[in-house]
Write an enzyme that holds these catalytic residues in place. Structure first.
Site, PDB file in Angstrom:
ATOM      1  N   SER A  14      19.708 -11.172  31.017  1.00 33.73           N
ATOM      2  CA  SER A  14      20.953 -11.581  30.353  1.00 33.73           C
ATOM      3  C   SER A  14      21.689 -12.672  31.126  1.00 33.73           C
ATOM      4  CB  SER A  14      21.871 -10.370  30.177  1.00 33.73           C
ATOM      5  OG  SER A  14      23.098 -10.769  29.596  1.00 33.73           O
ATOM      6  N   LEU A  15      22.212 -13.634  30.374  1.00 26.97           N
ATOM      7  CA  LEU A  15      23.035 -14.697  30.952  1.00 26.97           C
ATOM      8  C   LEU A  15      24.528 -14.381  30.834  1.00 26.97           C
ATOM      9  CD1 LEU A  15      21.121 -17.791  29.505  1.00 26.97           C
ATOM     10  CD2 LEU A  15      20.941 -16.842  31.809  1.00 26.97           C
ATOM     11  N   LYS A  66      23.118  -1.522  19.665  1.00 26.58           N
ATOM     12  CA  LYS A  66      24.158  -2.069  18.801  1.00 26.58           C
ATOM     13  C   LYS A  66      24.570  -1.112  17.679  1.00 26.58           C
ATOM     14  CE  LYS A  66      23.521  -6.984  19.700  1.00 26.58           C
ATOM     15  NZ  LYS A  66      23.359  -8.333  19.102  1.00 26.58           N
ATOM     16  N   ASN A  86      28.626  -5.371  19.241  1.00 22.69           N
ATOM     17  CA  ASN A  86      28.135  -5.869  20.526  1.00 22.69           C
ATOM     18  C   ASN A  86      29.206  -5.850  21.605  1.00 22.69           C
ATOM     19  OD1 ASN A  86      29.737  -8.028  19.701  1.00 22.69           O
ATOM     20  ND2 ASN A  86      28.333  -9.583  20.460  1.00 22.69           N
TER      21      ASN A  86
END
Length: 269
Positions: A14-15, A66, A86
């Site tokens: 993940s960024l 989610k 999210n």
């Protein structure tokens, strides 16, 4: 110190930490944001383990959690429509949001693109549902969904009815008509042999995959054909997410620059 995190499985790629930490630095916030792996089905247990110390503002939530997130707080109208959130903010009660929908609209408008009437969405998962709702806000009227098993896209078709969009489901190998947008939400392995034919039929291309880049769809684009990247969607959804979690503003370009810089650093390491 206030804390936030992105949770998912997998999540090490993940960024989001780079984006949110850049926002913290810009606002002088001494907050912490990390990536935490949480196995499927374990999100309620994880959130319970955080306790009630007040140090946790909330979480960014990605696959496979989610849909489960909807049961853990009061979902907003978009989350209910998409059947997935999210973002969870630990207010009293906790609130659940879906920022992917306004995120795509933000990206589209940032590109200076006009409203659209026709689209093809490749895939029928959570990202496809978010895209369909986003496209409804951009005046789309007809959408063809391409799926490995079209029968499994029934919920997406039902969502189209609720949005007054004509949605049809077809197999991946069907010939697509000329459309304003072709949006892929599937792995590149499913697009390799079809990318050129799809790109020829679309005014604008979108690929949710951003690493490795360019994807087969991006490579198939003709000169001057707009190609929206998954990295732009990540930055677009982070704008609202950052505001919900901190109460501060984060610009789209700032979010995108942080994501690009982190991705380039990883590639060069």
């Amino acid at each position: 110190m206030m804390r936030c995190a992105v949770v998912g499985d997998p999540v090490e790629h993940s960024l989001s930490p780079a984006i949110h930490r850049a926002g913290y630095r810009a606002h002088g916030l001494e907050w912490d944001y990390e990536a935490i792996q949480v196995r499927g089905g374990k999100l309620p247990e994880f959130i319970s383990s955080l306790g009630e110390s007040g140090e946790w503002s909330g979480l960014s939530v990605t696959a496979p959690h989610k849909q489960d997130l909807l049961r853990l707080g009061e979902p907003d109208s978009i989350s209910r429509m998409v059947q997935g959130g999210n973002t969870i903010v630990f207010d009293s009660p906790a609130r659940v949001y879906n920022t992917d929908v306004p995120g795509f609209v933000r990206v589209w408008r940032n590109r200076g693109l006009d409203t659209l009437s026709t689209a093809v969405i490749v895939g029928n998962g959570a990202t496809a549902r978010s895209l369909l709702v986003a496209l409804s806000g951009l005046s789309v009227r007809q959408v063809m969904v391409l799926a490995r098993e079209p029968a499994r896209a029934v919920k997406l078709c039902e969502l189209g009815v609720a949005l007054s969009i004509d949605v049809t489901a077809q197999p991946l190998d069907v010939s697509v008509p000329d459309v304003d947008l072709l949006a892929s939400t599937v792995p590149v392995s499913a697009t390799t042999t079809r990318a050129e034919a799809w790109a020829e039929r679309a005014g604008v291309l979108f690929d949710a995959v951003y690493d490795p880049w360019p994807t087969p769809i991006a490579k198939a684009a003709s000169p001057g054909q707009p190609v929206i990247t998954g990295l732009e969607l990540l930055a677009g959804q982070a704008v609202d997410q950052f505001r919900l979690l901190t109460g501060c503003e984060l610009g789209f370009q700032e979010a995108l620059s942080a994501a690009v810089a982190e991705l380039e650093a990883r590639r060069n390491s």
